[in-house]
Design an enzyme around this catalytic site. Structure first.
Site, PDB file in Angstrom:
ATOM      1  N   PHE A 145       5.850  -0.396 -11.850  1.00  0.00           N
ATOM      2  CA  PHE A 145       4.520   0.073 -11.448  1.00  0.00           C
ATOM      3  C   PHE A 145       4.468   0.105  -9.921  1.00  0.00           C
ATOM      4  O   PHE A 145       4.570  -0.929  -9.265  1.00  0.00           O
ATOM      5  CB  PHE A 145       3.377  -0.806 -11.977  1.00  0.00           C
ATOM      6  CG  PHE A 145       2.042  -0.229 -11.608  1.00  0.00           C
ATOM      7  CD1 PHE A 145       1.440   0.748 -12.396  1.00  0.00           C
ATOM      8  CD2 PHE A 145       1.400  -0.603 -10.433  1.00  0.00           C
ATOM      9  CE1 PHE A 145       0.231   1.329 -12.022  1.00  0.00           C
ATOM     10  CE2 PHE A 145       0.183  -0.029 -10.051  1.00  0.00           C
ATOM     11  CZ  PHE A 145      -0.396   0.936 -10.858  1.00  0.00           C
ATOM     12  N   ASP A 230       8.991  -3.618  -3.346  1.00  0.00           N
ATOM     13  CA  ASP A 230       7.545  -3.444  -3.451  1.00  0.00           C
ATOM     14  C   ASP A 230       6.938  -4.821  -3.732  1.00  0.00           C
ATOM     15  O   ASP A 230       7.024  -5.339  -4.843  1.00  0.00           O
ATOM     16  CB  ASP A 230       7.216  -2.452  -4.568  1.00  0.00           C
ATOM     17  CG  ASP A 230       5.710  -2.198  -4.697  1.00  0.00           C
ATOM     18  OD1 ASP A 230       4.926  -2.945  -4.078  1.00  0.00           O
ATOM     19  OD2 ASP A 230       5.323  -1.268  -5.423  1.00  0.00           O
ATOM     20  N   LYS A 259      -2.848  -5.255  -1.493  1.00  0.00           N
ATOM     21  CA  LYS A 259      -3.643  -6.212  -2.262  1.00  0.00           C
ATOM     22  C   LYS A 259      -4.122  -7.405  -1.414  1.00  0.00           C
ATOM     23  O   LYS A 259      -5.076  -7.265  -0.668  1.00  0.00           O
ATOM     24  CB  LYS A 259      -2.877  -6.626  -3.521  1.00  0.00           C
ATOM     25  CG  LYS A 259      -2.705  -5.416  -4.468  1.00  0.00           C
ATOM     26  CD  LYS A 259      -2.426  -5.768  -5.898  1.00  0.00           C
ATOM     27  CE  LYS A 259      -2.645  -4.559  -6.797  1.00  0.00           C
ATOM     28  NZ  LYS A 259      -1.440  -3.920  -7.297  1.00  0.00           N
TER      29      LYS A 259
HETATM   30  C1  LIG Z   1      -1.118  -2.518  -7.373  1.00  0.00           C
HETATM   31  C2  LIG Z   1       0.261  -2.106  -7.055  1.00  0.00           C
HETATM   32  C3  LIG Z   1       0.532  -0.896  -6.392  1.00  0.00           C
HETATM   33  C4  LIG Z   1      -0.539   0.115  -6.065  1.00  0.00           C
HETATM   34  O1  LIG Z   1      -1.555  -0.390  -5.273  1.00  0.00           O
HETATM   35  P1  LIG Z   1      -2.960   0.405  -5.182  1.00  0.00           P
HETATM   36  O2  LIG Z   1      -3.672  -0.286  -4.082  1.00  0.00           O
HETATM   37  O3  LIG Z   1      -3.617   0.258  -6.506  1.00  0.00           O
HETATM   38  O4  LIG Z   1      -2.618   1.832  -4.873  1.00  0.00           O
HETATM   39  C5  LIG Z   1       1.843  -0.622  -6.066  1.00  0.00           C
HETATM   40  N1  LIG Z   1       2.830  -1.467  -6.374  1.00  0.00           N
HETATM   41  C6  LIG Z   1       2.624  -2.639  -7.034  1.00  0.00           C
HETATM   42  C7  LIG Z   1       3.762  -3.540  -7.325  1.00  0.00           C
HETATM   43  C8  LIG Z   1       1.330  -2.980  -7.408  1.00  0.00           C
HETATM   44  O5  LIG Z   1       1.105  -4.109  -8.076  1.00  0.00           O
END
Ligand SMILES: *Cc1c(COP(=O)(O)O)cnc(C)c1O
Length: 405
Positions: A145, A230, A259
């Site tokens: 994700f 990520d 986040k």
């Molecule tokens: C939440 C998340 C994203 C995307 O972040 P948004 O602020 O919702 O665009 C990308 N990578 C990971 C691992 C995430 O948990």
């Protein structure tokens, strides 16, 4: 716990009528949050055990972050990057030093940080590695994700996230998560990067084998490609480290964070890398109107200060061990697997349990909010400011609900 459908239904109906149906939320209408607690429109109190997928590692409305937001909002909020502002440089210095990279590129949402990482990797491939034009390939993983843009969902393996959005962006190859040999087999001379979550959060807190990230590092070193981690969900304390991938003794060539970077108050994200990678960007090659605005910088600076000064990383590691011990001691037949990293847990239930949605709804009835991910996994991710007593309070409820299934 009173029947909430009655009173909350006013808000739920409005949402159903006027908002796109792109989510399936629990029917709890939150009106106030403080620390680890939230209150719904009827005054019922809940402990938040999801923390906005780790955006709220510092808890709701942390006074230091709120103060920074309010003060900066009064002073200067947005200049665009057409002009310089006095918060941007100092913040980029602080973040780069904290995470150990030469440079920071600020964006707003997580997906934009990932897009930035993809652009950086491709440009690096053409300008530095010498890949022929438009031939760059990036290896990603099954169950990933990384956000919701059309390019990012191009390499999602979740049909719900992808279906109907083609034509998709080419240039991505998908390996099974945790499988080094399969990843090696996908490498070509046009591979510019591996993009990986050190621990898959949306996937259900999936922790790869211990040799996986070191193996990817070695592969990238041997074949001249970038390792991009990520860390948007796994980073900033959640997994018991500032950056989860460093727990395996590895250093990525680039990281994305978001986040918790703003403690739940404002969308702030960033891509960090050393000069050899970040140097591929020149004026006009990438940007965002709100990226790096002074309000974002002030909020993110306070959010980082809270993580450091309140030792949330250390707390996550320590309380996480306790959480793991307690969860394993439940020893329930309906639990297929428990995966824990810091204050982050995936409880995978057996198909006989009848799905994790039912469990999150029962927990809500006990005053605990969390959410299923996929069908059978319950994801636990409390704010990192939680105390041991509060954790015990939650664990009692989780055990009670799981035993009643
Ligand atoms: C939440 C998340 C994203 C995307 O972040 P948004 O602020 O919702 O665009 C990308 N990578 C990971 C691992 C995430 O948990």
């Amino acid at each position: 716990m009173p029947e909430t459908r009655s009173e909350s239904s006013r808000w739920i109906d409005l949402e159903d009528q006027w908002s796109a149906h792109n989510y399936h939320p629990l029917d709890v209408v939150i009106a106030r949050g403080e620390g680890i607690w939230v209150w719904d429109v009827e005054g019922n109190k809940y402990l938040d055990f999801l923390a906005a997928y780790s955006a709220l590692n510092q808890g709701y409305g942390h006074p230091r972050i709120v103060a920074a937001l309010v003060e900066q909002a009064k002073e200067l909020a947005l200049t665009s990057r057409a002009f310089r502002n006095d918060k941007f440089g100092p913040f980029c210095e602080k973040l780069s030093k904290l995470l150990g990279y030469d440079k920071t590129l600020m964006m707003n949402t997580g997906a934009e940080a990932v897009e930035t990482a993809i652009k950086a990797s491709r440009r690096w491939g053409y300008q530095v590695k010498g890949v022929p034009t438009d031939q760059a390939e990036i290896i990603v993983f099954d169950g990933n994700f990384h956000g919701r843009t059309t390019t990012i969902v191009s390499f999602s393996t979740d049909e719900g996230a992808r279906s109907g959005y083609g034509p998709f962006t080419p240039g991505f190859k998908i390996a099974p998560f945790g499988d080094l040999e399969a990843t090696r087999a996908l490498f070509t001379e046009n591979t510019v990067a591996i993009l990986v979550e050190p621990i898959q959060g949306e996937g259900g807190v999936i922790i790869p084998p211990a040799d996986f990230l070191p193996g990817l590092r070695k592969l990238c070193d041997e074949r001249n490609a970038l390792l991009i981690c990520d860390e948007i969900q796994s980073g900033l304390g959640r997994a018991g480290a500032l950056l989860a991938h460093t727990l395996t003794g590895v250093r990525a060539d680039g990281v994305t964070i978001g986040k918790a970077l703003s403690g739940g108050l404002y969308p702030v994200s960033a891509f960090l890398a050393d000069d050899a990678v970040m140097g591929v960007f020149d004026p006009g090659s990438h940007g965002s109107t709100y990226g790096g605005n002074p309000l974002a910088c002030a909020v993110a600076e306070a959010a980082l200060d809270v993580i450091i000064d309140e030792q949330l990383v250390e707390k996550s590691a320590k309380l996480g061990k306790y959480l793991e011990e307690r969860l394993r001691a439940f020893d329930l037949p309906i639990v297929k697997e428990i995966r824990v990293a810091g204050l982050w847990a995936g409880i995978e239930l057996t198909p006989e349990a009848g799905g994790a949605r039912k469990v999150s709804e029962a927990l809500r009835g006990e005053g605990l909010l969390c959410k299923e991910t996929h069908v059978h996994t319950l994801r636990l991710a409390p704010p990192l400011i939680i105390t041991k007593d509060e954790l015990d309070w939650a664990l009692e409820r989780i055990e009670k609900v799981l035993r009643a299934i």
